[in-house]
Design a protein around this motif. Structure first.
Motif, PDB file in Angstrom:
ATOM      1  N   GLN A  15      -2.201 -17.586  -2.920  1.00 23.45           N
ATOM      2  CA  GLN A  15      -1.805 -16.230  -3.309  1.00 23.45           C
ATOM      3  C   GLN A  15      -1.815 -16.014  -4.817  1.00 23.45           C
ATOM      4  N   GLY A  16      -2.092 -17.051  -5.588  1.00 21.11           N
ATOM      5  CA  GLY A  16      -2.184 -16.882  -7.036  1.00 21.11           C
ATOM      6  C   GLY A  16      -0.865 -16.961  -7.772  1.00 21.11           C
ATOM      7  N   LEU A  17       0.149 -17.521  -7.130  1.00 18.59           N
ATOM      8  CA  LEU A  17       1.468 -17.558  -7.769  1.00 18.59           C
ATOM      9  C   LEU A  17       1.570 -18.640  -8.841  1.00 18.59           C
ATOM     10  N   PRO A 115       6.825  -3.735  -1.373  1.00 19.27           N
ATOM     11  CA  PRO A 115       5.665  -4.067  -0.539  1.00 19.27           C
ATOM     12  C   PRO A 115       4.498  -4.537  -1.420  1.00 19.27           C
ATOM     13  N   ILE A 116       4.571  -5.755  -1.903  1.00 18.50           N
ATOM     14  CA  ILE A 116       3.636  -6.252  -2.919  1.00 18.50           C
ATOM     15  C   ILE A 116       2.197  -6.334  -2.404  1.00 18.50           C
ATOM     16  N   MET A 117       1.991  -7.004  -1.271  1.00 18.25           N
ATOM     17  CA  MET A 117       0.631  -7.128  -0.729  1.00 18.25           C
ATOM     18  C   MET A 117       0.067  -5.762  -0.349  1.00 18.25           C
ATOM     19  N   ARG A 118       0.895  -4.898   0.246  1.00 21.11           N
ATOM     20  CA  ARG A 118       0.432  -3.561   0.641  1.00 21.11           C
ATOM     21  C   ARG A 118       0.052  -2.735  -0.590  1.00 21.11           C
ATOM     22  N   VAL A 124      -4.337  -0.427  -5.107  1.00 20.50           N
ATOM     23  CA  VAL A 124      -5.331  -0.993  -6.024  1.00 20.50           C
ATOM     24  C   VAL A 124      -6.666  -1.207  -5.302  1.00 20.50           C
ATOM     25  N   GLY A 125      -6.595  -1.479  -4.005  1.00 25.10           N
ATOM     26  CA  GLY A 125      -7.816  -1.689  -3.238  1.00 25.10           C
ATOM     27  C   GLY A 125      -8.287  -3.128  -3.189  1.00 25.10           C
ATOM     28  N   ARG A 126      -7.493  -4.054  -3.719  1.00 27.43           N
ATOM     29  CA  ARG A 126      -7.868  -5.476  -3.738  1.00 27.43           C
ATOM     30  C   ARG A 126      -6.614  -6.333  -3.572  1.00 27.43           C
ATOM     31  N   GLU A 127      -6.509  -7.045  -2.453  1.00 27.89           N
ATOM     32  CA  GLU A 127      -5.345  -7.907  -2.215  1.00 27.89           C
ATOM     33  C   GLU A 127      -5.251  -9.043  -3.225  1.00 27.89           C
ATOM     34  N   ILE A 128      -6.386  -9.393  -3.821  1.00 30.26           N
ATOM     35  CA  ILE A 128      -6.414 -10.530  -4.745  1.00 30.26           C
ATOM     36  C   ILE A 128      -5.513 -10.327  -5.963  1.00 30.26           C
ATOM     37  N   VAL A 129      -5.149  -9.086  -6.277  1.00 29.81           N
ATOM     38  CA  VAL A 129      -4.296  -8.829  -7.450  1.00 29.81           C
ATOM     39  C   VAL A 129      -2.808  -8.752  -7.096  1.00 29.81           C
ATOM     40  N   ALA A 130      -2.444  -9.146  -5.885  1.00 31.43           N
ATOM     41  CA  ALA A 130      -1.028  -9.123  -5.497  1.00 31.43           C
ATOM     42  C   ALA A 130      -0.185  -9.971  -6.446  1.00 31.43           C
ATOM     43  N   ASN A 131      -0.733 -11.096  -6.924  1.00 29.57           N
ATOM     44  CA  ASN A 131       0.032 -11.948  -7.840  1.00 29.57           C
ATOM     45  C   ASN A 131       0.310 -11.239  -9.166  1.00 29.57           C
ATOM     46  N   VAL A 132      -0.604 -10.403  -9.613  1.00 32.55           N
ATOM     47  CA  VAL A 132      -0.413  -9.675 -10.871  1.00 32.55           C
ATOM     48  C   VAL A 132       0.605  -8.547 -10.663  1.00 32.55           C
TER      49      VAL A 132
END
Length: 183
Positions: A15-17, A115-118, A124-132
């Motif tokens: 998840q990029g944490l 709701p971070i992932m949502r 944003v349109g990209r789940e990959i930036v949930a960590n940011v």
């Protein structure tokens, strides 16, 4: 006694944490000139298993690189919340992803939900930036570094083609957390 602030980012591997923790440590040390250390730990199944990244920020050199009395914890999954919310100090804070942590552990600390992932997927349109998004929210929640320092550290870490995407994600996380805090 010198100020020392301990943060823990936890969730599923991948998840990029770990990256979020590194970026926070760089915001504190490189940009703000404070002392910071970052450490990490993965479950036996690196991708998908629980993982954590700990960041300690202080005004003086840090003699022990592991969090012992956690001021603030982020939990992106129920497993991470159950495993890593232990050790949050009285009066500390726990931030959980409201879609994935349905039963946040309770203690003498305040629990916040976003709701971070949502937000990553829908806004944003990209789940990959949930960590940011999570990093922006944690900085807004704790004020451990300045907003601008966090953003500068994020932008220093990502390729040119993804700077706008990550800037938007960071700002969304920061602003959504400030809205929650404003009630």
């Amino acid at each position: 006694m010198a100020e020392r602030y301990e943060l823990r980012f936890s969730g599923a591997g991948g998840q990029g944490l770990i990256t979020a923790g590194i970026i926070l440590a760089e915001a504190a040390s490189i940009i703000e000139g404070r002392h910071a250390v970052q450490s990490q730990s993965y479950g036996p199944e690196a991708r998908g298993g629980a993982s954590k990244s700990e960041v300690i920020i202080g005004d003086e050199p840090i003699d022990y690189p592991k969090a012992t009395v956690v001021d603030a914890c982020l939990a992106m999954t129920q497993e991470a919340a159950d495993k890593y919310a232990v050790g949050i100090k009285d009066g500390g804070v726990l931030l959980v992803d409201s879609d994935f942590v349905k039963n946040p552990p309770q203690g003498n600390y305040k629990v916040y939900s976003l709701p971070i992932m949502r937000t990553a997927k829908v806004d944003v349109g990209r789940e990959i930036v949930a960590n940011v998004i999570a990093l922006g929210a944690m900085i807004a929640l704790t004020d451990v570094v300045k907003r601008e320092s966090g953003e500068q550290a994020v932008l220093a870490k990502v390729p040119e083609a993804f700077k706008d995407l990550n800037k938007k994600a960071y700002s969304l996380g920061f602003d959504k957390m400030k809205e929650v805090l404003a009630g």
